[in-house]
Design a protein around this motif. Structure first.
Motif, PDB file in Angstrom:
ATOM      1  N   GLN A 253      40.248  38.705  40.813  1.00 40.31           N
ATOM      2  CA  GLN A 253      41.222  38.473  39.730  1.00 40.31           C
ATOM      3  C   GLN A 253      41.085  37.520  38.752  1.00 40.31           C
ATOM      4  O   GLN A 253      41.237  37.709  37.518  1.00 40.31           O
ATOM      5  CB  GLN A 253      42.565  37.863  40.678  1.00 40.31           C
ATOM      6  CG  GLN A 253      43.025  38.845  41.458  1.00 40.31           C
ATOM      7  CD  GLN A 253      44.331  38.298  42.519  1.00 40.31           C
ATOM      8  OE1 GLN A 253      44.289  36.997  42.454  1.00 40.31           O
ATOM      9  NE2 GLN A 253      44.868  39.160  43.287  1.00 40.31           N
TER      10      GLN A 253
ATOM     11  N   GLN B 281      36.422  47.437  41.274  1.00 39.64           N
ATOM     12  CA  GLN B 281      36.926  46.608  40.202  1.00 39.64           C
ATOM     13  C   GLN B 281      35.701  46.050  39.439  1.00 39.64           C
ATOM     14  O   GLN B 281      35.604  46.061  38.506  1.00 39.64           O
ATOM     15  CB  GLN B 281      37.793  45.488  40.466  1.00 39.64           C
ATOM     16  CG  GLN B 281      39.301  46.006  40.998  1.00 39.64           C
ATOM     17  CD  GLN B 281      40.150  44.904  41.145  1.00 39.64           C
ATOM     18  OE1 GLN B 281      40.006  44.319  42.386  1.00 39.64           O
ATOM     19  NE2 GLN B 281      41.005  44.645  40.431  1.00 39.64           N
TER      20      GLN B 281
ATOM     21  N   GLU C   3      39.125  39.417  35.999  1.00 35.75           N
ATOM     22  CA  GLU C   3      39.856  40.081  34.967  1.00 35.75           C
ATOM     23  C   GLU C   3      40.407  39.447  34.103  1.00 35.75           C
ATOM     24  O   GLU C   3      40.368  39.634  32.739  1.00 35.75           O
ATOM     25  CB  GLU C   3      41.253  40.588  35.638  1.00 35.75           C
ATOM     26  CG  GLU C   3      41.038  41.764  36.823  1.00 35.75           C
ATOM     27  CD  GLU C   3      42.379  42.227  37.563  1.00 35.75           C
ATOM     28  OE1 GLU C   3      43.314  41.585  36.977  1.00 35.75           O
ATOM     29  OE2 GLU C   3      42.323  43.250  38.300  1.00 35.75           O
TER      30      GLU C   3
ATOM     31  N   LYS D 283      39.017  38.129  46.895  1.00 35.73           N
ATOM     32  CA  LYS D 283      40.056  39.127  46.019  1.00 35.73           C
ATOM     33  C   LYS D 283      40.400  37.955  44.805  1.00 35.73           C
ATOM     34  O   LYS D 283      40.757  38.327  43.503  1.00 35.73           O
ATOM     35  CB  LYS D 283      41.453  39.260  46.923  1.00 35.73           C
ATOM     36  CG  LYS D 283      41.233  40.136  47.821  1.00 35.73           C
ATOM     37  CD  LYS D 283      42.188  40.320  48.712  1.00 35.73           C
ATOM     38  CE  LYS D 283      43.483  40.605  48.231  1.00 35.73           C
ATOM     39  NZ  LYS D 283      44.693  40.673  49.056  1.00 35.73           N
ATOM     40  N   ASN D 284      40.594  36.598  45.092  1.00 33.68           N
ATOM     41  CA  ASN D 284      40.975  35.599  43.995  1.00 33.68           C
ATOM     42  C   ASN D 284      39.883  35.761  43.162  1.00 33.68           C
ATOM     43  O   ASN D 284      40.130  35.502  41.965  1.00 33.68           O
ATOM     44  CB  ASN D 284      41.129  34.395  44.698  1.00 33.68           C
ATOM     45  CG  ASN D 284      41.314  33.270  43.544  1.00 33.68           C
ATOM     46  OD1 ASN D 284      42.455  33.505  42.995  1.00 33.68           O
ATOM     47  ND2 ASN D 284      40.701  32.071  43.428  1.00 33.68           N
TER      48      ASN D 284
ATOM     49  N   CYS E  94      37.517  45.691  45.620  1.00 34.15           N
ATOM     50  CA  CYS E  94      37.067  44.750  44.765  1.00 34.15           C
ATOM     51  C   CYS E  94      35.656  45.307  44.338  1.00 34.15           C
ATOM     52  O   CYS E  94      35.470  45.138  43.089  1.00 34.15           O
ATOM     53  CB  CYS E  94      36.716  43.626  45.488  1.00 34.15           C
ATOM     54  SG  CYS E  94      38.170  42.524  46.153  1.00 34.15           S
TER      55      CYS E  94
END
Length: 803
Positions: free
Chosen positions: A155, A269, A158, A151-152, A266
């Protein structure tokens, strides 16, 4: 009870977890404690999304802190005044971001619930008398860290994509400006080209770095999916198999859903990042552009990973079961059953949009006589979040039925394998289509193999098949399992037997009880660990005296009539005759124990130690009681009022101490009924005294049952008449032993004298049955008496029981 109050009452181990949780400064424990009632009543989830609502709660929070401060001023508590004022100042940082405060409080409340759930599960496990499982194994903690890392990383991607877009915009702007200016000065033009080349080189490096990061992200995702699908999901499926046959395993899917959903989000994304790269390349590209070369490969890999994850995420959460069935996975034709499927990838936007269709036996084996079935009822339902307590995406089918197809089997190429009806295994399939953000994937889930019966008489044998398959088979689609069924290792087999009692009565079998069962199966051995039980010995159709028939008869009896006594540990139950004798002979006179009959199906008896004339211990046993007896009088009342009468002696109850040395009334007193007369639940349907009659010598060798001959479970239940009960009108209805039909004992006739060898036992409290308490005939109530004695005179004295 409020959540905070429950937390404060937890054992020390969980209190320590609470202290560790509130070591953080984000929400002081003092604030949580003094504002606990207010905090738990607020809609923090809404506040986390709604800025205006969050601001309202923020202001109310500050006001509550002011109120607490004023209270501590009145109480002259300087330290608490200081702390509350400091906490209020610290909360001011949320003035511009009240939603962040709502999220923080929501997180703390969630962690508190996890602590409570952990404590509740530990308490349940302890109550069930099983070893507690670690709530979070090291592998699960490692998985949590990996998912948090993914998840990190996403992020961070992004931010990387934003930087890449800014770099490209800068290059594109300067490049377009350079073209429009049409610079003539060669030196300036050369300088500008050098700047543009530097920009494009930086852009190229940034694109390479982004592609490399995406590739690493997919590597991490691939590793996580491998762990989720091949380890965590497989372990859950195995736990579900065992839970279906009574094991106390945790089969909650909430944690798996959280992991699956996080990884799926994820991956979606990553697909968006790849789409953004495609868009950027459409605006600016150049020779040897790395995106053109690597993006298609990454796209295919991301799609493959996502499809694999989605295909594994569709599962059967609750296996097929009938409302009145013995257990799941046994279905009866034309009887409704229910089953629930669940999608572990939870996307609220798909609520009610994915339709699930039910079908049957798509790849049925070509076996002679193998039946085929059609699924009837509501076969199509939408996955939705309303039918799940946890808010998961489920389709709950509650009104399905099966109907056998009339087409005959047989023909060329058909196997000669022969399976009984209860050895036939069938699989129910569920199909749906996942469509989201341009991705379409067909999903299928399948049930564990079910056994389909057409008559309730097949239920016992069918459940035996379900037990055997789910105990031994790891291949959940092996419908030919019983064509060559493996034997069960004793350790697994014994554990499964314990599960049956554990799930039915909340108390499993201990080592001594399992040892007795092993003796019955294998004979006397030093160690049973290497022994195995074959399927034919456990349960085979048309063989009435199999092990399972005996064991299940006991289980049904305990569940129906003796559950409280069993749960309290008052019934030793599984103990051999030899072991019983050796235990009792070492104890004082009147010590007794309760055990299950080894020969009478669904029978329970008790044995006690007496003394002979020479003072030697003498163990005596009564004939087993079955449901015929237990459905009339509770077993604890039988034990309470059991008396033995020898001629010319005062009747006495030989049962004094429950093994090893607990006084009888202390052990069973809580279950005694104190009602009498017309309030008695027994008098309403038993209008005479229920007595047990036997010759003294039959105590040792009365029973006709083979395995109980050593002690002769030998006192048969009969009805005797006395007082006004002997003068009742109407047709008599004999109460007979389920094993033999006995003639009336001469002891009850006024024309025959009793011998000194006669024994008389009666099973009701004499205080309940004085003549004035005998109820008049009631419509629809059975009248129990002995044939040929409905008009007899009151019996003559034989000892003192009728006086």
């Amino acid at each position: 009870m409020a959540q905070w109050d429950r937390l404060r009452q937890l054992p020390a181990a969980y209190t320590q977890q609470l202290h560790e949780l509130y070591d953080r400064d984000a929400l002081p424990m003092d604030v949580r404690h003094y504002l606990s009632a207010w905090i738990e009543k607020q809609e923090w989830q809404r506040a986390a999304r709604d800025h205006d609502f969050a601001m309202v709660l923020f202001q109310v929070l500050l006001e509550n802190l002011d109120i607490q401060h004023s209270r501590f001023v009145q109480e002259e508590s300087l330290l608490l005044q200081h702390n509350i004022r400091r906490y209020k100042q610290n909360f001011q940082k949320y003035l511009d971001e009240p939603c962040a405060l709502a999220n923080t409080i929501l997180w703390f409340l969630g962690k508190e619930k996890e602590i409570l759930q952990s404590a509740d599960l530990a308490e349940q496990v302890q109550f069930l008398c099983v070893e507690p499982e670690a709530m979070e194994t090291s592998s699960q903690r490692d998985l949590e860290r990996k998912i948090a890392g993914l998840k990190n990383e996403v992020q961070c991607m992004e931010h990387t994509m934003l930087c890449l877009e800014e770099q490209q915009d800068e290059f594109d702007f300067k490049y377009q400006t350079h073209k429009m200016e049409a610079v003539v000065d060669e030196a300036l033009k050369k300088e500008q080209m050098k700047v543009l080349q530097l920009l494009v080189n930086r852009l190229n490096e940034c694109r390479k770095s982004t592609l490399s990061d995406l590739s690493k992200c997919l590597d991490r995702t691939d590793d996580l999916i491998d762990t989720l699908v091949k380890k965590e999901l497989v372990e859950w499926q195995r736990r579900q198999q065992k839970a279906c046959i009574g094991a106390p395993d945790n089969v909650c899917l909430d944690q798996l859903e959280k992991w699956f959903t996080c990884v799926a989000v994820c991956l979606f994304q990553v697909r968006e990042f790849l789409g953004k790269l495609e868009e950027l390349v459409g605006k600016v590209s150049y020779d040897n552009d790395p995106v053109k070369a690597q993006k298609p490969v990454l796209q295919r890999r991301a799609d493959t990973l996502l499809k694999n994850l989605l295909k594994s995420s569709f599962v059967v959460e609750t296996q097929p079961s009938m409302p009145q069935g013995k257990g799941p996975l046994v279905l009866r034709t034309n009887v409704q059953f229910s089953v629930k499927t669940r999608l572990l990838v939870k996307f609220p936007e798909l609520n009610h949009s994915m339709k699930v269709n039910v079908s049957m036996d798509r790849e049925a084996p070509q076996i002679k006589g193998y039946r085929r079935f059609n699924v009837l009822g509501t076969k199509i339902k939408a996955l939705n979040m309303a039918e799940s307590q946890s808010g998961g995406m489920v389709a709950d089918f509650r009104h399905l039925t099966l109907k056998e197809q009339k087409s005959g089997g047989g023909g060329k190429g058909v196997s000669d394998i022969s399976l009984s009806v209860t050895e036939e295994l069938h699989i129910i399939y569920f199909d749906t289509v996942f469509e989201l953000k341009g991705l379409s994937v067909e999903l299928q889930a399948s049930s564990l193999p079910v056994v389909i019966i057409s008559n309730s008489s097949q239920q016992q044998s069918a459940w035996a098949s379900v037990l055997w398959f789910n105990l031994l088979s790891l291949d959940t689609k092996d419908v030919l399992f019983f064509a060559n069924s493996p034997a069960a290792p004793w350790l697994q087999f014994g554990e499964m037997l314990s599960w049956q009692f554990l799930s039915a009565t909340k108390r499993g079998l201990n080592e001594a009880q399992l040892e007795m069962i092993a003796h019955r199966l294998f004979g006397k051995q030093q160690n049973f660990d290497t022994h195995k039980v074959p399927w034919s010995k456990f349960s085979k159709e048309n063989t009435p005296d199999t092990f399972w028939v005996w064991f299940d008869g006991i289980l049904v009896m305990v569940k129906t009539y003796l559950e409280d006594l069993w749960r309290e540990g008052l019934i030793m139950g599984f103990v051999s005759k030899g072991k019983e004798k050796s235990l009792l002979k070492k104890k004082q006179r009147g010590t007794f124990l309760l055990r299950f009959s080894e020969s009478v199906i669904g029978g329970i008896t008790f044995s006690w130690v007496d003394t002979t004339i020479t003072g030697e211990p003498d163990v005596k046993t009564v004939q087993p009681f079955t449901k015929v007896d237990l459905c009339q009088i509770p077993f604890h009342e039988i034990i309470r009022n059991f008396q033995i009468l020898e001629a010319e002696n005062i009747p006495e109850n030989p049962l004094l101490y429950l093994y090893p040395n607990t006084p009888k009334d202390e052990a069973f007193g809580r279950y005694y009924s104190e009602r009498s007369g017309s309030d008695s639940p027994y008098i309403k349907y038993i209008k005479t005294k229920l007595v047990f009659v036997s010759k003294e010598n039959t105590l040792e060798a009365r029973s006709p049952m083979y395995s109980d001959m050593a002690q002769g479970e030998g006192l048969e239940p009969m009805n005797g008449l006395s007082g006004e009960a002997a003068e009742q009108n109407g047709s008599p209805h004999p109460l007979q032993s389920p094993l033999e039909t006995y003639q009336p004992d001469p002891m009850l006739s006024g024309s025959v004298s009793a011998t000194e060898d006669d024994l008389l036992m009666y099973l009701n409290n004499p205080n309940l049955f004085v003549d004035s308490d005998i109820m008049p005939d009631e419509l629809g109530l059975a009248d129990f008496s002995l044939p040929g004695f409905s008009n007899c005179q009151p019996p003559q004295s034989c000892g003192s029981i009728f006086q």
